[in-house]
Design a protein around this motif. Structure first.
Motif, PDB file in Angstrom:
ATOM      1  N   MET A 200     -17.477 -43.855 -14.385  1.00 61.19           N
ATOM      2  CA  MET A 200     -18.897 -43.870 -13.809  1.00 61.19           C
ATOM      3  C   MET A 200     -18.552 -43.931 -12.308  1.00 61.19           C
ATOM      4  SD  MET A 200     -22.168 -43.828 -13.284  1.00 61.19           S
ATOM      5  CE  MET A 200     -22.477 -44.049 -15.038  1.00 61.19           C
ATOM      6  N   VAL A 201     -18.087 -44.807 -11.882  1.00 59.93           N
ATOM      7  CA  VAL A 201     -17.182 -44.809 -10.665  1.00 59.93           C
ATOM      8  C   VAL A 201     -15.809 -44.175 -10.527  1.00 59.93           C
ATOM      9  CG1 VAL A 201     -16.317 -46.031  -8.432  1.00 59.93           C
ATOM     10  CG2 VAL A 201     -18.477 -46.691  -9.732  1.00 59.93           C
ATOM     11  N   PRO A 202     -15.571 -42.940 -10.108  1.00 62.61           N
ATOM     12  CA  PRO A 202     -14.652 -42.315 -10.305  1.00 62.61           C
ATOM     13  C   PRO A 202     -13.160 -42.970  -9.633  1.00 62.61           C
ATOM     14  CG  PRO A 202     -16.176 -40.684  -9.445  1.00 62.61           C
ATOM     15  CD  PRO A 202     -16.657 -42.060  -9.371  1.00 62.61           C
ATOM     16  N   LEU A 203     -12.048 -42.859 -10.239  1.00 62.79           N
ATOM     17  CA  LEU A 203     -10.929 -43.574  -9.876  1.00 62.79           C
ATOM     18  C   LEU A 203     -10.739 -43.332  -8.329  1.00 62.79           C
ATOM     19  CD1 LEU A 203      -8.563 -42.967 -12.820  1.00 62.79           C
ATOM     20  CD2 LEU A 203     -10.298 -44.649 -12.489  1.00 62.79           C
ATOM     21  N   ALA A 204     -10.836 -42.035  -8.019  1.00 59.62           N
ATOM     22  CA  ALA A 204     -10.498 -41.851  -6.465  1.00 59.62           C
ATOM     23  C   ALA A 204     -11.504 -42.597  -5.540  1.00 59.62           C
ATOM     24  CB  ALA A 204     -10.319 -40.370  -6.285  1.00 59.62           C
ATOM     25  N   ASN A 205     -12.789 -42.699  -6.147  1.00 58.53           N
ATOM     26  CA  ASN A 205     -13.723 -43.038  -5.148  1.00 58.53           C
ATOM     27  C   ASN A 205     -13.526 -44.692  -5.146  1.00 58.53           C
ATOM     28  OD1 ASN A 205     -16.557 -44.714  -4.976  1.00 58.53           O
ATOM     29  ND2 ASN A 205     -17.042 -42.898  -4.160  1.00 58.53           N
TER      30      ASN A 205
ATOM     31  N   PRO B   5     -20.877 -50.741 -17.362  1.00 58.36           N
ATOM     32  CA  PRO B   5     -21.071 -49.286 -17.793  1.00 58.36           C
ATOM     33  C   PRO B   5     -20.088 -48.239 -16.989  1.00 58.36           C
ATOM     34  CG  PRO B   5     -22.687 -49.985 -16.422  1.00 58.36           C
ATOM     35  CD  PRO B   5     -22.099 -51.389 -16.738  1.00 58.36           C
ATOM     36  N   GLN B   6     -18.880 -48.517 -17.212  1.00 58.57           N
ATOM     37  CA  GLN B   6     -18.053 -47.870 -16.262  1.00 58.57           C
ATOM     38  C   GLN B   6     -17.352 -46.317 -17.128  1.00 58.57           C
ATOM     39  OE1 GLN B   6     -17.005 -47.072 -13.620  1.00 58.57           O
ATOM     40  NE2 GLN B   6     -14.696 -46.546 -13.421  1.00 58.57           N
ATOM     41  N   LEU B   7     -17.497 -46.524 -18.348  1.00 50.50           N
ATOM     42  CA  LEU B   7     -17.121 -45.501 -19.159  1.00 50.50           C
ATOM     43  C   LEU B   7     -18.077 -44.845 -19.886  1.00 50.50           C
ATOM     44  CD1 LEU B   7     -13.895 -46.992 -20.145  1.00 50.50           C
ATOM     45  CD2 LEU B   7     -14.188 -45.133 -18.722  1.00 50.50           C
ATOM     46  N   VAL B   8     -18.252 -43.543 -19.916  1.00 49.86           N
ATOM     47  CA  VAL B   8     -19.613 -42.911 -20.587  1.00 49.86           C
ATOM     48  C   VAL B   8     -19.237 -41.497 -21.186  1.00 49.86           C
ATOM     49  CG1 VAL B   8     -21.365 -43.887 -19.497  1.00 49.86           C
ATOM     50  CG2 VAL B   8     -20.270 -41.924 -18.206  1.00 49.86           C
ATOM     51  N   ALA B   9     -19.809 -41.072 -22.157  1.00 46.64           N
ATOM     52  CA  ALA B   9     -19.453 -40.011 -22.758  1.00 46.64           C
ATOM     53  C   ALA B   9     -20.494 -38.813 -22.215  1.00 46.64           C
ATOM     54  CB  ALA B   9     -19.568 -39.991 -24.497  1.00 46.64           C
ATOM     55  N   VAL B  10     -19.703 -37.678 -21.785  1.00 40.90           N
ATOM     56  CA  VAL B  10     -20.460 -36.676 -21.122  1.00 40.90           C
ATOM     57  C   VAL B  10     -20.088 -35.427 -21.552  1.00 40.90           C
ATOM     58  CG1 VAL B  10     -20.958 -38.533 -18.997  1.00 40.90           C
ATOM     59  CG2 VAL B  10     -19.204 -36.715 -19.124  1.00 40.90           C
ATOM     60  N   ASP B  11     -21.067 -34.358 -21.169  1.00 40.74           N
ATOM     61  CA  ASP B  11     -20.343 -32.993 -21.617  1.00 40.74           C
ATOM     62  C   ASP B  11     -19.349 -32.924 -20.271  1.00 40.74           C
ATOM     63  OD1 ASP B  11     -22.059 -31.107 -19.170  1.00 40.74           O
ATOM     64  OD2 ASP B  11     -22.841 -33.161 -19.605  1.00 40.74           O
ATOM     65  N   SER B  12     -18.344 -32.191 -20.744  1.00 46.29           N
ATOM     66  CA  SER B  12     -17.061 -31.636 -20.016  1.00 46.29           C
ATOM     67  C   SER B  12     -17.408 -31.021 -18.623  1.00 46.29           C
ATOM     68  CB  SER B  12     -16.050 -31.202 -20.832  1.00 46.29           C
ATOM     69  OG  SER B  12     -16.489 -29.736 -21.010  1.00 46.29           O
ATOM     70  N   SER B  13     -18.437 -30.232 -18.753  1.00 47.08           N
ATOM     71  CA  SER B  13     -18.918 -29.463 -17.531  1.00 47.08           C
ATOM     72  C   SER B  13     -19.672 -30.392 -16.381  1.00 47.08           C
ATOM     73  CB  SER B  13     -19.820 -28.415 -17.826  1.00 47.08           C
ATOM     74  OG  SER B  13     -20.234 -27.863 -16.760  1.00 47.08           O
ATOM     75  N   SER B  14     -20.097 -31.343 -16.872  1.00 45.40           N
ATOM     76  CA  SER B  14     -20.710 -32.302 -15.767  1.00 45.40           C
ATOM     77  C   SER B  14     -19.608 -33.072 -15.365  1.00 45.40           C
ATOM     78  CB  SER B  14     -21.838 -33.044 -16.307  1.00 45.40           C
ATOM     79  OG  SER B  14     -22.953 -32.549 -16.698  1.00 45.40           O
TER      80      SER B  14
ATOM     81  N   TYR C 104     -28.463 -43.764 -14.095  1.00 50.93           N
ATOM     82  CA  TYR C 104     -27.067 -43.420 -13.509  1.00 50.93           C
ATOM     83  C   TYR C 104     -26.804 -44.349 -12.097  1.00 50.93           C
ATOM     84  CZ  TYR C 104     -23.283 -40.689 -11.131  1.00 50.93           C
ATOM     85  OH  TYR C 104     -22.530 -40.149 -10.679  1.00 50.93           O
ATOM     86  N   ALA C 105     -27.838 -44.427 -11.470  1.00 53.14           N
ATOM     87  CA  ALA C 105     -27.818 -45.185 -10.303  1.00 53.14           C
ATOM     88  C   ALA C 105     -27.526 -46.688 -10.235  1.00 53.14           C
ATOM     89  CB  ALA C 105     -29.229 -45.063  -9.280  1.00 53.14           C
ATOM     90  N   GLY C 106     -28.597 -47.449 -11.571  1.00 51.46           N
ATOM     91  CA  GLY C 106     -28.138 -48.759 -11.791  1.00 51.46           C
ATOM     92  C   GLY C 106     -26.867 -49.000 -12.217  1.00 51.46           C
ATOM     93  N   ASP C 107     -26.277 -48.004 -13.296  1.00 45.23           N
ATOM     94  CA  ASP C 107     -24.869 -48.025 -13.601  1.00 45.23           C
ATOM     95  C   ASP C 107     -23.858 -48.235 -12.529  1.00 45.23           C
ATOM     96  OD1 ASP C 107     -25.851 -48.325 -16.087  1.00 45.23           O
ATOM     97  OD2 ASP C 107     -25.213 -46.541 -16.818  1.00 45.23           O
ATOM     98  N   TRP C 108     -23.865 -47.235 -11.651  1.00 43.82           N
ATOM     99  CA  TRP C 108     -23.253 -47.227 -10.533  1.00 43.82           C
ATOM    100  C   TRP C 108     -23.161 -48.543  -9.660  1.00 43.82           C
ATOM    101  CZ3 TRP C 108     -20.177 -42.677  -8.851  1.00 43.82           C
ATOM    102  CH2 TRP C 108     -19.655 -42.868  -7.618  1.00 43.82           C
ATOM    103  N   ILE C 109     -24.260 -48.702  -9.510  1.00 46.57           N
ATOM    104  CA  ILE C 109     -24.502 -50.185  -8.551  1.00 46.57           C
ATOM    105  C   ILE C 109     -23.860 -51.505  -9.420  1.00 46.57           C
ATOM    106  CG2 ILE C 109     -26.217 -51.892  -7.806  1.00 46.57           C
ATOM    107  CD1 ILE C 109     -27.919 -49.073  -7.402  1.00 46.57           C
TER     108      ILE C 109
ATOM    109  N   VAL D 262     -21.380 -51.246 -11.426  1.00 47.23           N
ATOM    110  CA  VAL D 262     -19.921 -51.291 -11.435  1.00 47.23           C
ATOM    111  C   VAL D 262     -19.445 -51.628 -10.019  1.00 47.23           C
ATOM    112  CG1 VAL D 262     -17.923 -49.686 -11.552  1.00 47.23           C
ATOM    113  CG2 VAL D 262     -19.719 -49.432 -13.285  1.00 47.23           C
ATOM    114  N   LYS D 263     -20.127 -51.242  -9.041  1.00 44.91           N
ATOM    115  CA  LYS D 263     -19.494 -51.250  -7.635  1.00 44.91           C
ATOM    116  C   LYS D 263     -19.637 -52.864  -7.380  1.00 44.91           C
ATOM    117  CE  LYS D 263     -18.395 -47.428  -5.261  1.00 44.91           C
ATOM    118  NZ  LYS D 263     -18.353 -46.684  -3.955  1.00 44.91           N
ATOM    119  N   SER D 264     -20.886 -53.528  -7.722  1.00 45.76           N
ATOM    120  CA  SER D 264     -20.989 -54.878  -7.636  1.00 45.76           C
ATOM    121  C   SER D 264     -20.144 -55.781  -8.431  1.00 45.76           C
ATOM    122  CB  SER D 264     -22.816 -55.256  -8.121  1.00 45.76           C
ATOM    123  OG  SER D 264     -23.024 -56.703  -7.977  1.00 45.76           O
ATOM    124  N   THR D 265     -20.034 -55.427  -9.516  1.00 47.52           N
ATOM    125  CA  THR D 265     -18.932 -56.260 -10.413  1.00 47.52           C
ATOM    126  C   THR D 265     -17.587 -56.314  -9.704  1.00 47.52           C
ATOM    127  OG1 THR D 265     -20.170 -55.791 -12.470  1.00 47.52           O
ATOM    128  CG2 THR D 265     -17.853 -56.492 -12.841  1.00 47.52           C
TER     129      THR D 265
END
Length: 213
Positions: A121-126, A150-159, A182-187, A189-192
């Motif tokens: 969800m939050v990319p490793l580089a980010n 919610p850091q790991l999610v199954a998504v279509d490879s294109s996205s 998406y925003a809630g999960d991103w927040i 992870v960053k908060s945790t």
């Protein structure tokens, strides 16, 4: 005072008032009226410029490690596929042989696990740019394999590939009805992990939260 002078004075006062309103953010589409736990967490995140990429490598975040709790021979990728899939079957190597997955970014239904990426969800580089550069290797491994948040999610490879290491200020799920989650999960992870956000990232997250019902 002449009419011309009076008109100029009134115009100056109105212009000044409009400027104050603009500066206060009332006309700024970056300002969100979102409320709730995610919005409160967002306000508590530290805002800072993106850090340097010096020293970064995906290898600094060891991922797809063994996940014995998911079953014999399972690693993180396989464990997420089993967790997020419906009607999933696996072989004795813990590899999915059948199932249906819904991409978290598009809502697309996928039946071939080779068309699925497990996205951070939050990319490793980010994460590296926002604080993880100072972590230990063990802390980075935990982040890269975190199945609790919610850091790991199954998504279509294109996205996943179009997202890359971008934050919400430059990339969002194509399906707008996915923005709130998406925003809630991103927040979360960053908060945790006490990672920072850029000013543009924070504003984009606020706008996405505003789409929550």
């Amino acid at each position: 005072m002449g009419k011309k002078t009076w008109s100029s004075l009134v115009a100056a006062v109105l212009l000044g008032a409009m400027w104050l309103v603009f500066e206060s953010g009332l006309f700024d589409d970056n300002v969100s009226s979102a409320s709730g736990p995610a919005a409160e967490q967002l306000e508590q995140l530290q805002v800072a410029p993106a850090g340097s990429m010096d020293g970064y490598s995906r290898d600094r975040f060891e991922h797809w490690v063994a996940q014995p709790s998911a079953g014999k021979n399972c690693n993180t990728r396989e464990a997420v596929l089993l967790r997020d899939g419906s009607g999933t079957r696996r072989d004795n190597r813990c590899e999915a042989t059948s199932g249906t997955w819904t991409s978290a970014y598009t809502g697309e239904k996928i039946t071939d696990d080779s068309d699925i990426d497990i996205d951070h969800m939050v990319p490793l580089a980010n994460a590296w740019r926002s604080g993880a550069a100072a972590w230990t290797d063990a802390e980075r491994e935990k982040f890269a394999n975190d199945m609790t948040n919610p850091q790991l999610v199954a998504v279509d490879s294109s996205s996943n590939r179009s997202k890359g290491d971008q934050d919400p200020s430059t990339w969002k799920p194509s399906a707008q009805d996915r923005w709130c989650e998406y925003a809630g999960d991103w927040i979360q992870v960053k908060s945790t992990y006490r990672l920072t956000v850029t000013d543009a990232e924070k504003k984009a997250l606020g706008r996405m939260l505003a789409t929550c019902g």
